[in-house]
Design a protein around this motif. Structure first.
Motif, mmCIF file in Angstrom:
data_model
loop_
_atom_site.group_PDB
_atom_site.id
_atom_site.type_symbol
_atom_site.label_atom_id
_atom_site.label_comp_id
_atom_site.label_asym_id
_atom_site.label_seq_id
_atom_site.Cartn_x
_atom_site.Cartn_y
_atom_site.Cartn_z
ATOM 1 N N ALA A 1 37.615 38.095 35.407
ATOM 2 C CA ALA A 1 39.072 38.427 35.388
ATOM 3 C C ALA A 1 39.246 39.602 34.229
ATOM 4 C CB ALA A 1 39.822 37.201 34.845
ATOM 5 N N GLU B 1 44.642 36.751 34.533
ATOM 6 C CA GLU B 1 45.309 37.375 35.995
ATOM 7 C C GLU B 1 46.889 37.547 35.753
ATOM 8 O OE1 GLU B 1 43.602 35.195 39.028
ATOM 9 O OE2 GLU B 1 41.564 36.143 38.601
ATOM 10 N N ARG B 2 47.605 36.483 35.330
ATOM 11 C CA ARG B 2 48.940 36.518 35.173
ATOM 12 C C ARG B 2 49.134 37.651 34.058
ATOM 13 N NH1 ARG B 2 51.785 31.789 32.213
ATOM 14 N NH2 ARG B 2 51.257 33.093 30.126
ATOM 15 N N ASN C 1 33.893 33.402 34.894
ATOM 16 C CA ASN C 1 35.187 33.255 35.482
ATOM 17 C C ASN C 1 36.186 34.112 34.792
ATOM 18 O OD1 ASN C 1 34.412 31.931 37.910
ATOM 19 N ND2 ASN C 1 35.388 30.013 37.068
ATOM 20 N N GLU C 2 36.098 33.951 33.590
ATOM 21 C CA GLU C 2 37.038 34.806 32.623
ATOM 22 C C GLU C 2 36.265 36.262 32.326
ATOM 23 O OE1 GLU C 2 38.018 30.688 30.364
ATOM 24 O OE2 GLU C 2 36.918 31.943 29.374
ATOM 25 N N GLY D 1 47.284 40.069 32.766
ATOM 26 C CA GLY D 1 46.724 41.369 32.988
ATOM 27 C C GLY D 1 45.615 41.436 32.065
ATOM 28 N N ALA D 2 44.095 41.957 32.673
ATOM 29 C CA ALA D 2 43.211 42.025 31.709
ATOM 30 C C ALA D 2 43.543 43.041 30.580
ATOM 31 C CB ALA D 2 41.888 42.522 32.625
ATOM 32 N N PRO E 1 40.951 31.824 33.284
ATOM 33 C CA PRO E 1 41.106 33.082 34.195
ATOM 34 C C PRO E 1 42.353 33.346 34.854
ATOM 35 C CG PRO E 1 39.755 31.400 35.062
ATOM 36 C CD PRO E 1 39.937 31.107 33.746
ATOM 37 N N ALA E 2 42.841 32.167 35.378
ATOM 38 C CA ALA E 2 44.343 32.244 36.050
ATOM 39 C C ALA E 2 45.292 32.892 35.101
ATOM 40 C CB ALA E 2 44.900 30.870 36.409
#
Length: 292
Positions: free
Chosen positions: A204, A178-179, A200-201, A181-182, A174-175
């Motif tokens: 995100a 987010e870095r 979590n993914e 962009g979805a 997920p991090a």
């Protein structure tokens, strides 16, 4: 019924798993249990697939070092065919994993040779797999998140589609979603048959509805709450058994293998979900990300 052949594209390396005996004494000493074990998301899923009876080929890049030789030997001993490129400069991937008291992990990866995985390393047609039964390509999202290996990951999906194979992708982080962009990540995986995120993914990526605008179906994992398979006219769930979570490393990779092995054998979605949950639960109950 036999399992359709699987080609996994993803990272290979070694994991240094550290379990502190108590609260970490930063800037001092904390007695710990430390294990050096084979890892890498691609290697993990390939090992579990082989252990579940699949004919599996792993496409990856390793260093020209002892760690790379160790990784290859372990995978071949597990029944995985290794289609590896060998990097003359970069070392084999190494990941330091810090486990907390609940078995949840924090990872410090050095992708090494994996980040140099290139388009030239991907030639699915040369693997010699028959057109029938139709092969399946599974791609680890880590390949897409690294700018150095992204083109190779996208090329593997392109070649698989051109060959008429089915496809799946695990977003992995997920991090990193987010870095980047979805919307960017979803553009990379547009058209895949199965996206395999954890909860979590999913968040995100903007939720199930947003994902399904780009992929055919989604199979999401929810840890102790089990898993869910969603698509047009599809909404299946599977509960997870209680397990003592010793090490969460690779649970998602094991889940992917369990689910894919059943689905590619022709079992229905409900049975495939249960097989995925079973494999993921088995991985959680032991240290390390590979089958016992």
């Amino acid at each position: 019924m036999s399992i359709r052949p699987v080609v996994v594209v993803g990272d290979v390396g070694l994991d240094v798993i550290t379990r502190p005996s108590g609260e970490i004494q930063w800037h001092s000493d904390t007695p710990s249990a430390v294990a050096l074990v084979p890892g890498g998301a691609g290697g993990n899923s390939a090992s579990w697939l082989a252990g579940l009876g699949a004919s599996v080929t792993l496409v990856a890049r390793i260093g020209s070092d002892a760690a790379g030789s160790t990784c290859r030997h372990e995978l071949e001993a597990a029944g995985v065919t290794c289609a590896f490129a060998v990097d003359p400069t970069l070392p084999t991937c190494m990941v330091v994993i810090l486990l907390d008291a609940h078995g949840d992990r924090t990872m410090f990866p050095d992708r090494g040779a994996n980040k140099a995985f290139s388009v030239g390393d991907v030639d699915l047609a040369s693997l010699g797999l028959p057109a029938e039964p139709r092969p399946h390509l599974h791609l680890s999202g880590y390949v897409l998140f690294d700018a150095g290996s992204r083109a190779a990951g996208l090329e593997s999906l392109r070649q698989a589609r051109a060959l008429g194979w089915s496809t799946s992708v695990d977003p992995q982080s997920p991090a990193l979603i987010e870095r980047e962009g979805a919307d960017t990540f979803l553009s990379w995986v547009a058209g895949v048959d199965l996206l395999l995120p954890n909860e979590n993914e999913v968040a995100a990526l903007g939720g199930m509805r947003a994902i399904l605008e780009h992929t055919h179906e989604v199979v999401a994992t929810y840890g102790a709450a089990g898993a869910r398979w969603v698509g047009v006219g599809v909404d299946e769930t599977a509960e997870a058994p209680f397990v003592d979570n010793v090490d969460a490393t690779g649970c998602g990779d094991a889940f992917n293998a369990g689910l894919l092995s059943a689905w590619l054998r022709g079992e229905n979605r409900s049975a495939a979900l249960r097989a995925g949950v079973s494999a993921g639960s088995a991985a959680a109950a032991r240290v390390g990300a590979r089958p016992a």
